[in-house]
Scaffold this motif. Structure first.
Motif, PDB file in Angstrom:
ATOM      1  N   VAL A   1       0.846  -1.184   0.000  1.00 50.87           N
ATOM      2  CA  VAL A   1       0.000   0.000   0.000  1.00 50.87           C
ATOM      3  C   VAL A   1       0.884   1.237   0.000  1.00 50.87           C
ATOM      4  N   THR A   2       0.703   2.078  -1.016  1.00 48.08           N
ATOM      5  CA  THR A   2       1.450   3.330  -1.123  1.00 48.08           C
ATOM      6  C   THR A   2       0.658   4.300  -1.987  1.00 48.08           C
ATOM      7  N   ASN A   3       0.995   5.564  -1.961  1.00 49.66           N
ATOM      8  CA  ASN A   3       0.348   6.501  -2.871  1.00 49.66           C
ATOM      9  C   ASN A   3       1.311   7.023  -3.925  1.00 49.66           C
ATOM     10  N   GLN A   4       2.616   6.726  -3.795  1.00 48.31           N
ATOM     11  CA  GLN A   4       3.557   7.161  -4.821  1.00 48.31           C
ATOM     12  C   GLN A   4       4.785   6.266  -4.836  1.00 48.31           C
ATOM     13  N   ILE A   5       5.233   5.950  -6.040  1.00 47.93           N
ATOM     14  CA  ILE A   5       6.493   5.248  -6.249  1.00 47.93           C
ATOM     15  C   ILE A   5       7.353   6.196  -7.063  1.00 47.93           C
ATOM     16  N   GLN A   6       8.563   6.477  -6.579  1.00 53.45           N
ATOM     17  CA  GLN A   6       9.401   7.470  -7.233  1.00 53.45           C
ATOM     18  C   GLN A   6      10.806   6.942  -7.419  1.00 53.45           C
ATOM     19  N   SER A   7      11.378   7.235  -8.588  1.00 50.91           N
ATOM     20  CA  SER A   7      12.760   6.911  -8.873  1.00 50.91           C
ATOM     21  C   SER A   7      13.366   8.105  -9.592  1.00 50.91           C
ATOM     22  N   GLY A   8      14.211   8.835  -8.900  1.00 51.22           N
ATOM     23  CA  GLY A   8      14.771  10.048  -9.502  1.00 51.22           C
ATOM     24  C   GLY A   8      13.675  11.057  -9.740  1.00 51.22           C
ATOM     25  N   THR A   9      13.525  11.496 -10.978  1.00 49.63           N
ATOM     26  CA  THR A   9      12.497  12.490 -11.298  1.00 49.63           C
ATOM     27  C   THR A   9      11.258  11.857 -11.938  1.00 49.63           C
ATOM     28  N   SER A  10      11.186  10.532 -11.988  1.00 50.69           N
ATOM     29  CA  SER A  10      10.019   9.844 -12.535  1.00 50.69           C
ATOM     30  C   SER A  10       9.203   9.254 -11.389  1.00 50.69           C
ATOM     31  N   ASN A  11       7.870   9.166 -11.577  1.00 54.01           N
ATOM     32  CA  ASN A  11       7.041   8.656 -10.495  1.00 54.01           C
ATOM     33  C   ASN A  11       5.730   8.090 -11.018  1.00 54.01           C
ATOM     34  N   VAL A  12       5.117   7.290 -10.167  1.00 51.09           N
ATOM     35  CA  VAL A  12       3.750   6.802 -10.363  1.00 51.09           C
ATOM     36  C   VAL A  12       2.998   7.258  -9.126  1.00 51.09           C
ATOM     37  N   ASN A  13       1.894   7.990  -9.319  1.00 52.64           N
ATOM     38  CA  ASN A  13       1.170   8.581  -8.202  1.00 52.64           C
ATOM     39  C   ASN A  13      -0.286   8.146  -8.225  1.00 52.64           C
ATOM     40  N   ILE A  14      -0.780   7.648  -7.094  1.00 53.93           N
ATOM     41  CA  ILE A  14      -2.190   7.290  -6.922  1.00 53.93           C
ATOM     42  C   ILE A  14      -2.653   8.078  -5.703  1.00 53.93           C
ATOM     43  N   SER A  15      -3.420   9.129  -5.915  1.00 54.31           N
ATOM     44  CA  SER A  15      -3.714  10.056  -4.823  1.00 54.31           C
ATOM     45  C   SER A  15      -4.770   9.549  -3.846  1.00 54.31           C
ATOM     46  N   GLY A  16      -5.530   8.542  -4.208  1.00 61.11           N
ATOM     47  CA  GLY A  16      -6.535   8.013  -3.281  1.00 61.11           C
ATOM     48  C   GLY A  16      -7.333   6.907  -3.921  1.00 61.11           C
ATOM     49  N   ALA A  17      -8.223   6.308  -3.137  1.00 61.55           N
ATOM     50  CA  ALA A  17      -9.058   5.209  -3.643  1.00 61.55           C
ATOM     51  C   ALA A  17      -9.916   5.698  -4.812  1.00 61.55           C
ATOM     52  N   GLY A  18      -9.856   5.007  -5.922  1.00 62.59           N
ATOM     53  CA  GLY A  18     -10.631   5.381  -7.106  1.00 62.59           C
ATOM     54  C   GLY A  18     -10.054   6.533  -7.903  1.00 62.59           C
TER      55      GLY A  18
ATOM     56  N   PRO B   1      -7.297   8.597 -10.344  1.00 63.65           N
ATOM     57  CA  PRO B   1      -6.495   8.194 -11.507  1.00 63.65           C
ATOM     58  C   PRO B   1      -5.080   7.795 -11.102  1.00 63.65           C
ATOM     59  N   VAL B   2      -4.461   6.970 -11.935  1.00 56.14           N
ATOM     60  CA  VAL B   2      -3.049   6.640 -11.789  1.00 56.14           C
ATOM     61  C   VAL B   2      -2.305   7.593 -12.719  1.00 56.14           C
ATOM     62  N   VAL B   3      -1.386   8.371 -12.162  1.00 52.67           N
ATOM     63  CA  VAL B   3      -0.697   9.413 -12.919  1.00 52.67           C
ATOM     64  C   VAL B   3       0.781   9.076 -12.998  1.00 52.67           C
ATOM     65  N   PHE B   4       1.307   9.031 -14.221  1.00 54.62           N
ATOM     66  CA  PHE B   4       2.710   8.740 -14.456  1.00 54.62           C
ATOM     67  C   PHE B   4       3.432  10.033 -14.825  1.00 54.62           C
ATOM     68  N   GLY B   5       4.515  10.315 -14.150  1.00 56.20           N
ATOM     69  CA  GLY B   5       5.381  11.428 -14.500  1.00 56.20           C
ATOM     70  C   GLY B   5       6.731  10.866 -14.897  1.00 56.20           C
ATOM     71  N   VAL B   6       7.320  11.419 -15.943  1.00 59.78           N
ATOM     72  CA  VAL B   6       8.593  10.897 -16.439  1.00 59.78           C
ATOM     73  C   VAL B   6       9.592  12.040 -16.558  1.00 59.78           C
ATOM     74  N   ASN B   7      10.753  11.860 -15.933  1.00 54.96           N
ATOM     75  CA  ASN B   7      11.855  12.815 -16.032  1.00 54.96           C
ATOM     76  C   ASN B   7      11.427  14.237 -15.673  1.00 54.96           C
ATOM     77  N   GLY B   8      10.647  14.369 -14.619  1.00 51.99           N
ATOM     78  CA  GLY B   8      10.220  15.686 -14.146  1.00 51.99           C
ATOM     79  C   GLY B   8       9.007  16.246 -14.856  1.00 51.99           C
ATOM     80  N   VAL B   9       8.474  15.547 -15.846  1.00 51.21           N
ATOM     81  CA  VAL B   9       7.273  16.004 -16.554  1.00 51.21           C
ATOM     82  C   VAL B   9       6.077  15.275 -15.956  1.00 51.21           C
ATOM     83  N   GLY B  10       5.153  16.022 -15.348  1.00 50.16           N
ATOM     84  CA  GLY B  10       3.981  15.415 -14.729  1.00 50.16           C
ATOM     85  C   GLY B  10       2.907  15.092 -15.743  1.00 50.16           C
ATOM     86  N   ASN B  11       2.002  14.203 -15.379  1.00 48.49           N
ATOM     87  CA  ASN B  11       0.829  13.854 -16.186  1.00 48.49           C
ATOM     88  C   ASN B  11       1.188  13.361 -17.583  1.00 48.49           C
ATOM     89  N   VAL B  12       2.287  12.635 -17.727  1.00 47.14           N
ATOM     90  CA  VAL B  12       2.653  12.068 -19.025  1.00 47.14           C
ATOM     91  C   VAL B  12       1.604  11.046 -19.451  1.00 47.14           C
TER      92      VAL B  12
END
Length: 96
Positions: A48-65, A67-78
């Motif tokens: 259970v987590t709300n964000q997985i981050q590696s460097g400037t890239s991340n996968v963010n799930i802000s809450g139940a239900g 959206p899953v938001v992928f950011g790559v190399n510092g660019v959000g909402n890719v």
């Protein structure tokens, strides 16, 4: 090997030798602060987590239900994925 059992209250481990192993046998384990792991991690069951981050890239799930938001190399909402759509910013290549 030493076994420690705490019946009530908190238990703090200050340090271990380099080859030390900790087995936590509890329904819930809480880490206050940052947890750094060198090497591989094997997880059985849910993680259970709300964000997985590696460097400037991340996968963010802000809450139940949410959206899953992928950011790559510092660019959000890719890539934003929700239950009925997926929105991609940039070029998409599909094989297969």
């Amino acid at each position: 090997m030493a076994t420690y059992k705490r019946v009530d209250g908190d238990y703090t481990i200050k340090s271990l030798l380099n080859n030390g192993k900790i087995t936590l046998d509890a329904p819930t384990v809480t880490v206050a602060g940052n947890l750094s792991i060198e090497g591989n991690v094997a997880i059985t069951g849910s993680f259970v987590t709300n964000q997985i981050q590696s460097g400037t890239s991340n996968v963010n799930i802000s809450g139940a239900g949410a959206p899953v938001v992928f950011g790559v190399n510092g660019v959000g909402n890719v890539l934003v994925v929700n239950s009925n759509s997926a929105n991609l910013t940039g070029i998409m290549n599909v094989s297969g």
